[in-house]
Write a protein that holds these residues in place. Sequence first.
Motif, PDB file in Angstrom:
ATOM      1  N   THR A   1      41.954  51.736  56.251  1.00  0.00           N
ATOM      2  CA  THR A   1      41.140  51.163  57.234  1.00  0.00           C
ATOM      3  C   THR A   1      40.287  52.106  57.851  1.00  0.00           C
ATOM      4  O   THR A   1      40.417  53.362  57.558  1.00  0.00           O
ATOM      5  N   LYS A   2      39.496  51.655  58.933  1.00  0.00           N
ATOM      6  CA  LYS A   2      38.734  52.347  59.357  1.00  0.00           C
ATOM      7  C   LYS A   2      39.216  53.469  60.354  1.00  0.00           C
ATOM      8  O   LYS A   2      38.979  54.764  60.553  1.00  0.00           O
ATOM      9  N   GLY A   3      40.510  52.928  60.650  1.00  0.00           N
ATOM     10  CA  GLY A   3      41.547  53.990  61.437  1.00  0.00           C
ATOM     11  C   GLY A   3      42.177  54.966  60.692  1.00  0.00           C
ATOM     12  O   GLY A   3      43.085  55.829  61.214  1.00  0.00           O
ATOM     13  N   GLY A   4      42.077  55.020  59.432  1.00  0.00           N
ATOM     14  CA  GLY A   4      42.902  55.693  58.625  1.00  0.00           C
ATOM     15  C   GLY A   4      44.248  55.254  57.983  1.00  0.00           C
ATOM     16  O   GLY A   4      44.908  55.735  57.144  1.00  0.00           O
ATOM     17  N   LEU A   5      44.609  53.922  58.526  1.00  0.00           N
ATOM     18  CA  LEU A   5      45.929  53.292  57.879  1.00  0.00           C
ATOM     19  C   LEU A   5      46.013  53.211  56.528  1.00  0.00           C
ATOM     20  O   LEU A   5      44.606  52.276  56.118  1.00  0.00           O
ATOM     21  N   LEU A   6      46.622  53.354  55.725  1.00  0.00           N
ATOM     22  CA  LEU A   6      46.949  52.949  54.091  1.00  0.00           C
ATOM     23  C   LEU A   6      47.165  51.513  54.239  1.00  0.00           C
ATOM     24  O   LEU A   6      48.590  51.351  54.499  1.00  0.00           O
ATOM     25  N   LEU A   7      46.590  50.751  53.687  1.00  0.00           N
ATOM     26  CA  LEU A   7      47.417  49.356  53.260  1.00  0.00           C
ATOM     27  C   LEU A   7      47.586  49.004  51.862  1.00  0.00           C
ATOM     28  O   LEU A   7      46.660  49.078  50.922  1.00  0.00           O
ATOM     29  N   ALA A   8      48.620  48.499  51.424  1.00  0.00           N
ATOM     30  CA  ALA A   8      49.008  47.999  50.125  1.00  0.00           C
ATOM     31  C   ALA A   8      48.468  46.975  49.779  1.00  0.00           C
ATOM     32  O   ALA A   8      48.020  46.021  50.740  1.00  0.00           O
ATOM     33  N   GLU A   9      48.238  46.417  48.662  1.00  0.00           N
ATOM     34  CA  GLU A   9      47.765  45.127  48.091  1.00  0.00           C
ATOM     35  C   GLU A   9      48.469  44.034  48.800  1.00  0.00           C
ATOM     36  O   GLU A   9      47.806  43.082  49.436  1.00  0.00           O
ATOM     37  N   LYS A  10      49.883  44.062  49.069  1.00  0.00           N
ATOM     38  CA  LYS A  10      50.520  42.973  49.640  1.00  0.00           C
ATOM     39  C   LYS A  10      50.196  42.858  51.259  1.00  0.00           C
ATOM     40  O   LYS A  10      50.296  41.714  51.633  1.00  0.00           O
ATOM     41  N   GLN A  11      49.690  43.941  51.787  1.00  0.00           N
ATOM     42  CA  GLN A  11      49.384  43.823  53.240  1.00  0.00           C
ATOM     43  C   GLN A  11      47.822  43.310  53.488  1.00  0.00           C
ATOM     44  O   GLN A  11      47.517  43.402  54.786  1.00  0.00           O
ATOM     45  N   ARG A  12      47.392  43.041  52.480  1.00  0.00           N
ATOM     46  CA  ARG A  12      45.765  42.658  52.753  1.00  0.00           C
ATOM     47  C   ARG A  12      45.471  41.270  52.548  1.00  0.00           C
ATOM     48  O   ARG A  12      44.465  40.776  52.038  1.00  0.00           O
ATOM     49  N   GLU A  13      46.506  40.548  52.931  1.00  0.00           N
ATOM     50  CA  GLU A  13      46.521  39.102  52.818  1.00  0.00           C
ATOM     51  C   GLU A  13      45.514  38.608  53.879  1.00  0.00           C
ATOM     52  O   GLU A  13      45.054  37.152  53.564  1.00  0.00           O
ATOM     53  N   ASP A  14      44.935  39.084  54.700  1.00  0.00           N
ATOM     54  CA  ASP A  14      43.884  38.582  55.625  1.00  0.00           C
ATOM     55  C   ASP A  14      42.373  38.635  54.720  1.00  0.00           C
ATOM     56  O   ASP A  14      41.903  37.848  55.368  1.00  0.00           O
ATOM     57  N   ILE A  15      42.336  39.265  53.705  1.00  0.00           N
ATOM     58  CA  ILE A  15      40.904  39.244  53.018  1.00  0.00           C
ATOM     59  C   ILE A  15      41.224  37.948  52.100  1.00  0.00           C
ATOM     60  O   ILE A  15      41.926  37.934  51.155  1.00  0.00           O
ATOM     61  N   ARG A  16      40.103  37.122  52.227  1.00  0.00           N
ATOM     62  CA  ARG A  16      40.360  35.619  51.809  1.00  0.00           C
ATOM     63  C   ARG A  16      39.925  35.659  50.221  1.00  0.00           C
ATOM     64  O   ARG A  16      40.327  35.032  49.556  1.00  0.00           O
ATOM     65  N   TYR A  17      38.901  36.740  49.877  1.00  0.00           N
ATOM     66  CA  TYR A  17      38.242  36.677  48.548  1.00  0.00           C
ATOM     67  C   TYR A  17      38.927  37.983  47.642  1.00  0.00           C
ATOM     68  O   TYR A  17      38.888  39.106  48.390  1.00  0.00           O
ATOM     69  N   VAL A  18      39.000  37.627  46.491  1.00  0.00           N
ATOM     70  CA  VAL A  18      39.509  38.897  45.549  1.00  0.00           C
ATOM     71  C   VAL A  18      38.663  38.836  44.204  1.00  0.00           C
ATOM     72  O   VAL A  18      38.022  37.961  43.918  1.00  0.00           O
ATOM     73  N   LYS A  19      38.841  39.990  43.699  1.00  0.00           N
ATOM     74  CA  LYS A  19      37.797  40.533  42.533  1.00  0.00           C
ATOM     75  C   LYS A  19      38.692  40.192  41.296  1.00  0.00           C
ATOM     76  O   LYS A  19      39.949  40.546  41.162  1.00  0.00           O
ATOM     77  N   ALA A  20      37.958  39.651  40.487  1.00  0.00           N
ATOM     78  CA  ALA A  20      38.620  39.369  38.849  1.00  0.00           C
ATOM     79  C   ALA A  20      37.496  39.533  37.940  1.00  0.00           C
ATOM     80  O   ALA A  20      36.155  39.356  38.349  1.00  0.00           O
ATOM     81  N   SER A  21      37.946  39.494  36.556  1.00  0.00           N
ATOM     82  CA  SER A  21      36.978  39.388  35.655  1.00  0.00           C
ATOM     83  C   SER A  21      37.160  38.196  34.782  1.00  0.00           C
ATOM     84  O   SER A  21      38.364  37.482  34.552  1.00  0.00           O
ATOM     85  N   ILE A  22      36.148  37.451  34.046  1.00  0.00           N
ATOM     86  CA  ILE A  22      36.250  36.215  33.342  1.00  0.00           C
ATOM     87  C   ILE A  22      36.620  36.523  32.134  1.00  0.00           C
ATOM     88  O   ILE A  22      36.300  37.268  31.244  1.00  0.00           O
ATOM     89  N   VAL A  23      38.042  36.055  31.574  1.00  0.00           N
ATOM     90  CA  VAL A  23      38.451  36.168  30.398  1.00  0.00           C
ATOM     91  C   VAL A  23      37.816  34.973  29.306  1.00  0.00           C
ATOM     92  O   VAL A  23      37.543  35.305  28.222  1.00  0.00           O
ATOM     93  N   SER A  24      37.784  33.662  29.919  1.00  0.00           N
ATOM     94  CA  SER A  24      37.512  32.663  29.100  1.00  0.00           C
ATOM     95  C   SER A  24      36.940  31.549  30.172  1.00  0.00           C
ATOM     96  O   SER A  24      37.689  30.966  30.903  1.00  0.00           O
ATOM     97  N   PRO A  25      35.492  31.324  29.925  1.00  0.00           N
ATOM     98  CA  PRO A  25      34.891  30.301  30.684  1.00  0.00           C
ATOM     99  C   PRO A  25      34.987  28.955  30.084  1.00  0.00           C
ATOM    100  O   PRO A  25      34.797  29.033  28.853  1.00  0.00           O
ATOM    101  N   GLY A  26      35.442  27.780  30.748  1.00  0.00           N
ATOM    102  CA  GLY A  26      35.078  26.320  30.133  1.00  0.00           C
ATOM    103  C   GLY A  26      33.626  26.124  29.726  1.00  0.00           C
ATOM    104  O   GLY A  26      32.704  26.777  30.229  1.00  0.00           O
ATOM    105  N   GLU A  27      33.503  25.164  28.771  1.00  0.00           N
ATOM    106  CA  GLU A  27      32.174  24.799  28.347  1.00  0.00           C
ATOM    107  C   GLU A  27      31.297  24.397  29.450  1.00  0.00           C
ATOM    108  O   GLU A  27      30.056  24.808  29.530  1.00  0.00           O
ATOM    109  N   ASP A  28      31.629  23.588  30.613  1.00  0.00           N
ATOM    110  CA  ASP A  28      30.699  23.369  31.750  1.00  0.00           C
ATOM    111  C   ASP A  28      30.493  24.828  32.462  1.00  0.00           C
ATOM    112  O   ASP A  28      29.470  24.645  33.105  1.00  0.00           O
ATOM    113  N   ALA A  29      31.399  25.584  32.659  1.00  0.00           N
ATOM    114  CA  ALA A  29      31.252  26.929  33.282  1.00  0.00           C
ATOM    115  C   ALA A  29      30.096  27.693  32.677  1.00  0.00           C
ATOM    116  O   ALA A  29      29.398  28.267  33.214  1.00  0.00           O
TER     117      ALA A  29
END
Length: 88
Positions: free
Chosen positions: A20-48
């Motif tokens: 954090t800006k204050g220097g606290l270290l947060l694990a992935e589980k503690q970041r649940e206030d972040i609404r959006y997460v990053k991912a990579s597409i493995v297989s898009p459907g034909e409409d996508a």
Amino acid sequence: MKAIGFNILIKKEKEGVAATKGGLLLAEKQREDIRYVKASIVSPGEDAVNAGMKKNDLIYYDRHAGHIIEIGGDPYQVIKMQDIVVVL
């Protein structure tokens, strides 16, 4: 493996530890206030695909979207195209 229609099969990126800006270290589980997460597409459907999504695109999607599916011992997530907010 192939997604169908507007469904997209994704692999969530590991977030790891963040500081954090204050220097606290947060694990992935503690970041649940972040609404959006990053991912990579493995297989898009034909409409996508018709909407411009393609394999290996990096995306941000709503954390609460979709469901997890296990294929060959690896966890993947299936989401709908409407849950994607950013394509990098």
